[in-house]
Design a protein around this motif. Structure first.
Motif, PDB file in Angstrom:
ATOM      1  N   MET A   1       0.842  -1.181   0.000  1.00 25.54           N
ATOM      2  CA  MET A   1       0.000   0.000   0.000  1.00 25.54           C
ATOM      3  C   MET A   1       0.885   1.242   0.000  1.00 25.54           C
ATOM      4  SD  MET A   1      -3.319  -0.109   2.163  1.00 25.54           S
ATOM      5  CE  MET A   1      -4.161  -1.436   2.831  1.00 25.54           C
ATOM      6  N   ASN A   2       0.465   2.228  -0.755  1.00 25.93           N
ATOM      7  CA  ASN A   2       1.190   3.495  -0.835  1.00 25.93           C
ATOM      8  C   ASN A   2       0.555   4.516   0.101  1.00 25.93           C
ATOM      9  OD1 ASN A   2       2.833   2.473  -2.922  1.00 25.93           O
ATOM     10  ND2 ASN A   2       1.272   2.984  -4.424  1.00 25.93           N
ATOM     11  N   LYS A   3       1.354   5.486   0.499  1.00 25.89           N
ATOM     12  CA  LYS A   3       0.874   6.548   1.375  1.00 25.89           C
ATOM     13  C   LYS A   3       0.523   7.760   0.524  1.00 25.89           C
ATOM     14  CE  LYS A   3       2.200   9.073   5.529  1.00 25.89           C
ATOM     15  NZ  LYS A   3       3.253   9.248   6.529  1.00 25.89           N
ATOM     16  N   TYR A   4      -0.658   8.337   0.763  1.00 30.98           N
ATOM     17  CA  TYR A   4      -1.142   9.485  -0.004  1.00 30.98           C
ATOM     18  C   TYR A   4      -1.616  10.580   0.936  1.00 30.98           C
ATOM     19  CZ  TYR A   4      -1.216   6.292  -3.968  1.00 30.98           C
ATOM     20  OH  TYR A   4      -0.855   5.408  -4.943  1.00 30.98           O
ATOM     21  N   GLU A   5      -1.633  11.805   0.404  1.00 30.26           N
ATOM     22  CA  GLU A   5      -2.229  12.946   1.089  1.00 30.26           C
ATOM     23  C   GLU A   5      -3.269  13.556   0.163  1.00 30.26           C
ATOM     24  OE1 GLU A   5       0.932  15.641   2.042  1.00 30.26           O
ATOM     25  OE2 GLU A   5       1.371  14.623   3.926  1.00 30.26           O
ATOM     26  N   ALA A   6      -4.452  13.782   0.697  1.00 29.01           N
ATOM     27  CA  ALA A   6      -5.529  14.412  -0.066  1.00 29.01           C
ATOM     28  C   ALA A   6      -5.778  15.798   0.507  1.00 29.01           C
ATOM     29  CB  ALA A   6      -6.800  13.576   0.000  1.00 29.01           C
ATOM     30  N   ALA A  28     -15.060   7.756   5.005  1.00 33.15           N
ATOM     31  CA  ALA A  28     -15.813   6.549   4.656  1.00 33.15           C
ATOM     32  C   ALA A  28     -15.523   6.103   3.222  1.00 33.15           C
ATOM     33  CB  ALA A  28     -17.307   6.791   4.856  1.00 33.15           C
ATOM     34  N   GLU A  29     -15.383   7.048   2.290  1.00 31.85           N
ATOM     35  CA  GLU A  29     -15.052   6.712   0.901  1.00 31.85           C
ATOM     36  C   GLU A  29     -13.678   6.063   0.805  1.00 31.85           C
ATOM     37  OE1 GLU A  29     -16.536   6.682  -2.021  1.00 31.85           O
ATOM     38  OE2 GLU A  29     -18.415   7.504  -1.297  1.00 31.85           O
ATOM     39  N   ILE A  30     -12.721   6.589   1.555  1.00 32.99           N
ATOM     40  CA  ILE A  30     -11.372   6.020   1.546  1.00 32.99           C
ATOM     41  C   ILE A  30     -11.402   4.601   2.101  1.00 32.99           C
ATOM     42  CG2 ILE A  30      -9.053   6.214   2.554  1.00 32.99           C
ATOM     43  CD1 ILE A  30      -9.486   9.305   2.429  1.00 32.99           C
ATOM     44  N   GLU A  31     -12.098   4.411   3.210  1.00 33.00           N
ATOM     45  CA  GLU A  31     -12.174   3.087   3.823  1.00 33.00           C
ATOM     46  C   GLU A  31     -12.956   2.110   2.955  1.00 33.00           C
ATOM     47  OE1 GLU A  31     -13.671   4.078   7.702  1.00 33.00           O
ATOM     48  OE2 GLU A  31     -11.653   4.553   8.449  1.00 33.00           O
ATOM     49  N   VAL A  37      -7.102   5.364   6.972  1.00 34.53           N
ATOM     50  CA  VAL A  37      -6.816   6.772   7.241  1.00 34.53           C
ATOM     51  C   VAL A  37      -5.852   6.855   8.414  1.00 34.53           C
ATOM     52  CG1 VAL A  37      -7.805   8.975   7.936  1.00 34.53           C
ATOM     53  CG2 VAL A  37      -9.028   7.512   6.326  1.00 34.53           C
ATOM     54  N   GLU A  38      -4.770   7.602   8.219  1.00 35.09           N
ATOM     55  CA  GLU A  38      -3.769   7.764   9.270  1.00 35.09           C
ATOM     56  C   GLU A  38      -3.922   9.071  10.031  1.00 35.09           C
ATOM     57  OE1 GLU A  38       0.067   7.287   7.474  1.00 35.09           O
ATOM     58  OE2 GLU A  38      -0.197   5.128   7.257  1.00 35.09           O
ATOM     59  N   ALA A  39      -4.334  10.145   9.340  1.00 30.28           N
ATOM     60  CA  ALA A  39      -4.444  11.444  10.005  1.00 30.28           C
ATOM     61  C   ALA A  39      -5.418  12.339   9.254  1.00 30.28           C
ATOM     62  CB  ALA A  39      -3.085  12.125  10.083  1.00 30.28           C
ATOM     63  N   LYS A  40      -6.088  13.209  10.018  1.00 27.52           N
ATOM     64  CA  LYS A  40      -6.957  14.243   9.450  1.00 27.52           C
ATOM     65  C   LYS A  40      -6.523  15.563  10.070  1.00 27.52           C
ATOM     66  CE  LYS A  40     -10.467  12.107  11.149  1.00 27.52           C
ATOM     67  NZ  LYS A  40     -11.810  11.744  11.593  1.00 27.52           N
ATOM     68  N   THR A  41      -6.244  16.541   9.227  1.00 27.51           N
ATOM     69  CA  THR A  41      -5.782  17.838   9.709  1.00 27.51           C
ATOM     70  C   THR A  41      -6.647  18.938   9.120  1.00 27.51           C
ATOM     71  OG1 THR A  41      -3.536  16.985   9.737  1.00 27.51           O
ATOM     72  CG2 THR A  41      -3.792  19.364   9.906  1.00 27.51           C
ATOM     73  N   ARG A  42      -7.180  19.785   9.988  1.00 23.37           N
ATOM     74  CA  ARG A  42      -7.942  20.950   9.524  1.00 23.37           C
ATOM     75  C   ARG A  42      -6.986  22.121   9.383  1.00 23.37           C
ATOM     76  NH1 ARG A  42     -13.751  21.778  12.028  1.00 23.37           N
ATOM     77  NH2 ARG A  42     -14.578  19.734  11.537  1.00 23.37           N
ATOM     78  N   LEU A  43      -7.020  22.737   8.217  1.00 21.91           N
ATOM     79  CA  LEU A  43      -6.183  23.913   7.987  1.00 21.91           C
ATOM     80  C   LEU A  43      -6.980  25.205   8.096  1.00 21.91           C
ATOM     81  CD1 LEU A  43      -4.026  22.585   5.029  1.00 21.91           C
ATOM     82  CD2 LEU A  43      -3.500  22.565   7.462  1.00 21.91           C
ATOM     83  N   GLY A  44      -8.291  25.095   8.249  1.00 24.67           N
ATOM     84  CA  GLY A  44      -9.136  26.261   8.442  1.00 24.67           C
ATOM     85  C   GLY A  44      -9.574  26.921   7.157  1.00 24.67           C
ATOM     86  N   ARG A  45     -10.171  28.098   7.311  1.00 23.00           N
ATOM     87  CA  ARG A  45     -10.657  28.869   6.163  1.00 23.00           C
ATOM     88  C   ARG A  45      -9.507  29.635   5.546  1.00 23.00           C
ATOM     89  NH1 ARG A  45     -16.424  29.570   6.433  1.00 23.00           N
ATOM     90  NH2 ARG A  45     -17.188  28.739   8.395  1.00 23.00           N
ATOM     91  N   ARG A  46      -9.452  29.593   4.223  1.00 22.94           N
ATOM     92  CA  ARG A  46      -8.421  30.318   3.486  1.00 22.94           C
ATOM     93  C   ARG A  46      -9.064  30.995   2.284  1.00 22.94           C
ATOM     94  NH1 ARG A  46      -2.949  27.547   4.475  1.00 22.94           N
ATOM     95  NH2 ARG A  46      -3.324  26.928   6.608  1.00 22.94           N
ATOM     96  N   THR A  64      -4.386  12.122   5.422  1.00 19.38           N
ATOM     97  CA  THR A  64      -3.287  11.222   5.092  1.00 19.38           C
ATOM     98  C   THR A  64      -3.810   9.799   5.210  1.00 19.38           C
ATOM     99  OG1 THR A  64      -1.733  12.813   6.032  1.00 19.38           O
ATOM    100  CG2 THR A  64      -0.910  10.589   5.657  1.00 19.38           C
ATOM    101  N   PHE A  65      -3.575   9.001   4.165  1.00 18.36           N
ATOM    102  CA  PHE A  65      -4.107   7.638   4.163  1.00 18.36           C
ATOM    103  C   PHE A  65      -3.226   6.715   3.344  1.00 18.36           C
ATOM    104  CE2 PHE A  65      -5.907   9.911   0.601  1.00 18.36           C
ATOM    105  CZ  PHE A  65      -5.938   8.999  -0.443  1.00 18.36           C
ATOM    106  N   ARG A  66      -3.459   5.416   3.483  1.00 16.75           N
ATOM    107  CA  ARG A  66      -2.773   4.388   2.707  1.00 16.75           C
ATOM    108  C   ARG A  66      -3.795   3.671   1.845  1.00 16.75           C
ATOM    109  NH1 ARG A  66       2.452   3.506   3.666  1.00 16.75           N
ATOM    110  NH2 ARG A  66       3.317   4.423   5.537  1.00 16.75           N
ATOM    111  N   LEU A  67      -3.415   3.434   0.576  1.00 16.52           N
ATOM    112  CA  LEU A  67      -4.325   2.800  -0.370  1.00 16.52           C
ATOM    113  C   LEU A  67      -3.511   2.188  -1.504  1.00 16.52           C
ATOM    114  CD1 LEU A  67      -7.392   2.460  -1.135  1.00 16.52           C
ATOM    115  CD2 LEU A  67      -7.159   4.565  -2.418  1.00 16.52           C
ATOM    116  N   GLU A  68      -4.042   1.128  -2.103  1.00 19.24           N
ATOM    117  CA  GLU A  68      -3.406   0.521  -3.270  1.00 19.24           C
ATOM    118  C   GLU A  68      -3.410   1.538  -4.418  1.00 19.24           C
ATOM    119  OE1 GLU A  68      -1.886  -2.378  -3.390  1.00 19.24           O
ATOM    120  OE2 GLU A  68      -2.430  -2.835  -1.317  1.00 19.24           O
ATOM    121  N   GLY A  69      -2.332   1.614  -5.172  1.00 19.54           N
ATOM    122  CA  GLY A  69      -2.169   2.605  -6.227  1.00 19.54           C
ATOM    123  C   GLY A  69      -3.220   2.550  -7.317  1.00 19.54           C
ATOM    124  N   GLU A  70      -3.689   1.353  -7.685  1.00 16.95           N
ATOM    125  CA  GLU A  70      -4.661   1.240  -8.768  1.00 16.95           C
ATOM    126  C   GLU A  70      -6.061   1.706  -8.372  1.00 16.95           C
ATOM    127  OE1 GLU A  70      -4.412  -2.713  -6.652  1.00 16.95           O
ATOM    128  OE2 GLU A  70      -2.911  -1.463  -7.606  1.00 16.95           O
TER     129      GLU A  70
END
Length: 102
Positions: A1-6, A28-31, A37-46, A64-70
């Motif tokens: 599994m690869n590590k990704y950031e959305a 839920a979509e990722i799972e 899912v490894e982490a969820k970070t709020r960056l606020g309003r920009r 931040t999450f891990r998922l198969e590349g395909e």
């Protein structure tokens, strides 16, 4: 599994409780795709540098999450269909190497 950031941008007009529910839907979509899912970070309003689709800003989140590349393309397609998401960008996160023992 690869590590990704959305990087997910929600509309600025979403209320706090709706924003929490929308973030839960993203997780839920990722799972559902088989990821973890490894982490969820709020960056606020920009504010945006320039208006996009008559919007001047948004609420930013990084997941931040891990998922198969395909499975990434299908996940991006589901994010585009979600009307609560203004924009979403998924990139492969760099793997952090453990320091060498001396």
């Amino acid at each position: 599994m690869n590590k990704y950031e959305a990087m997910i941008i929600f509309p600025e007009s979403l209320k706090e409780e709706v924003l929490d529910a929308s973030l839960d839907k993203v997780v839920a979509e990722i799972e559902k795709s088989g990821g973890t899912v490894e982490a969820k970070t709020r960056l606020g309003r920009r504010s945006f540098a320039r208006p996009m689709d008559k919007q001047t800003g948004g609420q930013y989140m990084v997941v931040t999450f891990r998922l198969e590349g395909e499975k990434i393309t299908a996940l991006q397609g589901r994010f585009k269909l979600n009307e609560e998401i203004f924009r979403a960008q998924i990139v492969r996160a760099p793997e952090v190497a453990a320091p060498a023992a001396t």
